[in-house]
Design a protein around this motif. Structure first.
Motif, short mmCIF file in Angstrom:
data_model
loop_
_atom_site.label_atom_id
_atom_site.label_comp_id
_atom_site.label_asym_id
_atom_site.label_seq_id
_atom_site.Cartn_x
_atom_site.Cartn_y
_atom_site.Cartn_z
N LEU A 277 1.90 20.10 -0.77
CA LEU A 277 1.81 19.08 0.13
C LEU A 277 3.29 18.27 0.41
CD1 LEU A 277 -0.31 17.49 1.86
CD2 LEU A 277 -0.65 15.91 0.30
N ARG A 278 3.67 18.22 1.65
CA ARG A 278 4.74 17.40 1.95
C ARG A 278 4.57 16.40 3.23
NH1 ARG A 278 6.89 18.67 6.99
NH2 ARG A 278 6.00 20.13 8.22
N LEU A 279 3.21 16.23 3.64
CA LEU A 279 3.04 15.04 4.68
C LEU A 279 1.37 14.81 4.80
CD1 LEU A 279 4.44 13.80 7.30
CD2 LEU A 279 3.76 15.63 8.52
N LEU A 280 1.39 13.54 4.77
CA LEU A 280 0.14 13.01 5.04
C LEU A 280 0.28 12.24 6.64
CD1 LEU A 280 -1.18 11.02 1.89
CD2 LEU A 280 -1.93 13.28 2.83
N ALA A 281 -0.71 12.58 7.24
CA ALA A 281 -0.55 12.11 8.82
C ALA A 281 -2.08 11.78 9.12
CB ALA A 281 -0.03 13.24 9.57
N GLY A 282 -2.22 10.77 10.21
CA GLY A 282 -3.42 10.23 10.61
C GLY A 282 -3.38 9.21 11.60
N GLY A 283 -4.28 8.56 11.92
CA GLY A 283 -4.61 7.52 12.57
C GLY A 283 -5.86 6.93 12.55
N MET A 299 3.06 9.70 -4.42
CA MET A 299 2.68 10.83 -4.25
C MET A 299 4.10 11.93 -3.88
SD MET A 299 -0.76 10.65 -2.10
CE MET A 299 -0.66 12.43 -2.11
N GLY A 300 5.28 11.12 -3.69
CA GLY A 300 6.37 11.86 -3.47
C GLY A 300 6.08 12.70 -2.12
N VAL A 301 5.29 12.32 -1.01
CA VAL A 301 5.22 13.01 0.26
C VAL A 301 5.54 12.05 1.30
CG1 VAL A 301 3.67 14.59 -0.88
CG2 VAL A 301 2.79 12.63 0.63
N GLN A 302 5.72 12.50 2.49
CA GLN A 302 5.99 11.41 3.55
C GLN A 302 4.58 11.14 4.26
OE1 GLN A 302 7.30 9.01 5.12
NE2 GLN A 302 9.19 10.12 5.60
N LEU A 303 4.60 9.89 5.00
CA LEU A 303 3.38 9.43 5.49
C LEU A 303 3.56 9.04 6.78
CD1 LEU A 303 0.52 8.57 5.66
CD2 LEU A 303 1.00 6.52 4.81
N THR A 304 3.04 9.59 7.91
CA THR A 304 3.29 9.43 9.56
C THR A 304 1.91 9.09 10.02
OG1 THR A 304 2.94 11.58 10.33
CG2 THR A 304 5.14 11.03 9.61
N HIS A 305 1.89 7.90 10.66
CA HIS A 305 0.57 7.39 11.10
C HIS A 305 0.81 7.05 12.67
CE1 HIS A 305 -3.41 5.62 10.23
NE2 HIS A 305 -2.97 4.31 11.31
#
Length: 509
Positions: A277-283, A299-305
């Motif tokens: 896993l490298r990215l959590l994304a949502g909205g 978590m050591g991952v990026q998060l984009t919302h």
């Protein structure tokens, strides 16, 4: 966006997009569920056979077909089969019951209704019959099947209304939102472009495919040619092994899902929860800045919302290469073709940095509502959608949402943003989630009520200790909550687990 994805994004219809992607990468997987894998070629060919079966049942271009089905490969096949026929689809979240389903069937005037039979203990077929639905058929294990030679030509007009999506239930009265193939393609293209994904990624769909996010995500898969893992019913304890098994690189859904990931990560500090896993994304729901920082830190991952709604499935999205400050405190920037206008109470545009109502214009915007009475005033004189959301644009073009018009609490004539208080409450170690609402008050007009979902294993939180914490965070005294309610779980909807604030107003008002 790479050249291939850009070219595919110009497709006139969803079926054209499916057909073109299948021609490019027929053997690449697109859907993963349990031990089953469906390729892009199988998606196209299987959907055509299902379309022929539906045609044999009497479904024609323009027929209105409601479907209330869980997130399964068969559901995606049925939906694209209807897209191949040019039918009008009315997806209904599978957790909805008589009131919401009956409303959707009546408002859409559905000619057919696809149900899963008995699913998770609920007899959908019996409910459909009880509601007097027309053309009821079960589509869970077996799907209609036929020879594609009987099919009429696929639809060519991508601007015709062929989708009726239902607002998610955070207000008491749902609305049937009218979409076209092109508006859904535009929304999915925005998401795909912002996340910088590649054909090597593996996505995941933890929310119902019947949600407006379903086609949003499907368009992204078709544009970039990568697969996603589907979950018929999402639960973190069963989902994590599937994330690891399939090497998921992108996950998420909404703020509630980020919190679930954090809860699991805290059980194994220092270990990668999902190694790939490298990215959590949502909205779909507000994101407190502290959630962003906790995901990146722990978590050591990026998060984009991002920012979207049933009326406009994707408006803005954070980009993985943006600054931490922008990713934590904004909803990202809009893509080319999405116009955002911030206006004052008189409808006049305001400068960057000034709060006002958010209005939208672009190809991803819906065509209005199924009920003409609900459609009155939804667009202003310049053709901008009136959202009811409050926020401002930065000079950089990033959008900052500060609340809903109804979430502006007017206490003794002073405007108070519920979101400002919620963001601060999320920084308290005892708070798992928080919702702030205004309640009627004879002396103040409205009083500020904070409803707290307490983190397991933490001590009691009192009104006095909460107020002291908020004062310590710099909140003005006139914004301090005058009422505190501590609950085991906030009321949420079934799709993206948004908090139902109207229920809190009903309960505590």
């Amino acid at each position: 966006m790479d050249e291939t994805a850009h070219a595919l994004g110009a497709s006139h219809t969803l079926w054209e997009l499916v057909d073109r992607r299948a021609g490019l990468t027929p053997d690449r997987p697109v859907l993963l569920q349990g031990d089953r894998t469906l390729t892009f070629g199988e998606l196209r060919d299987g959907a055509e056979r299902v379309a022929a079966g539906l045609y044999g049942m009497g479904v024609r271009p323009g027929s209105v077909v409601a479907w209330q089905l869980p997130t399964r490969i068969g559901t995606v096949l049925l939906s694209f089969a209807l897209a191949r026929l040019g039918a009008v689809q009315s997806p209904v979240i599978p957790f909805y019951r008589d009131r919401e389903v009956g409303f959707a069937l009546r408002e859409s005037r559905a000619d057919f209704f696809a149900v899963p039979g008995t699913w998770r203990g609920h007899d959908h077929t019996a409910m459909a019959e009880r509601l007097g639905a027309r053309g009821v058929f079960e589509a869970y294990g077996a799907l209609p099947d036929g020879d594609p030679a009987v099919l009429p030509p696929p639809p060519a007009d991508g601007t015709a209304v062929r989708w009726i999506y239902w607002t998610s239930g955070t207000t008491s009265d749902p609305k049937g939102v009218l979409h076209t193939d092109r508006s859904l393609i535009a929304g999915g293209s925005c998401l795909a472009h912002a996340l910088h994904l590649t054909a090597d990624d593996v996505g995941s769909m933890a929310f119902p495919f019947a949600h407006i996010g379903g086609p949003d995500y499907a368009v992204m898969l078709l544009l970039y040619g990568f697969p996603a893992v589907l979950f018929e019913h999402f639960a973190m304890d069963t989902a994590l092994p599937e994330y690891r098994r399939h090497g998921v690189t992108v996950a998420g859904g909404s703020t509630a899902f980020y919190s679930m990931f954090l809860t699991e990560q805290r059980k194994v500090p220092g270990q990668r929860l999902v190694p790939t896993l490298r990215l959590l994304a949502g909205g779909g729901a507000p994101k407190p800045p502290e959630i962003y920082h906790a995901v990146v830190r722990e978590m050591g991952v990026q998060l984009t919302h991002g920012y979207g709604m049933t009326e406009v499935p994707m408006i803005t999205m954070g980009a993985p290469d943006d600054t931490a400050e922008n990713l934590a405190t904004t909803e990202g920037r809009p893509p080319a073709g999405m116009e955002i206008r911030i206006v004052d109470a008189a409808g006049r545009p305001v400068p960057a940095g000034v709060d006002g109502e958010v209005r939208l214009r672009g190809e991803a915007v819906c065509q209005g509502y199924a009920d003409p009475a609900q459609a009155a005033g939804v667009f202003d004189s310049d053709g901008f959608l009136v959202t009811g959301d409050v926020g401002h644009l930065r000079e950089s073009g990033h959008l900052v949402l500060t609340g809903r018009m109804k979430d502006i609490i007017i206490r003794k004539g002073e405007n108070i943003s519920a979101k400002e208080i919620e963001d601060l409450l999320h920084q308290h170690p005892a708070v798992a989630d928080a919702a702030v609402v205004g309640l009627p008050d004879q002396e103040r007009g409205e009083r500020v009520c904070a409803v707290i979902e307490r983190r397991p294993g933490t001590g009691d939180l009192t009104l006095a200790t909460m107020a002291a914490f908020l004062r310590g965070e710099g909140l003005s005294v006139h914004k301090l909550p005058e009422q505190l309610e501590v609950v085991d779980a906030l009321p949420r909807n079934a799709a993206l687990r948004k908090v139902l604030k109207y229920k809190l107003r009903e309960l505590y008002g």
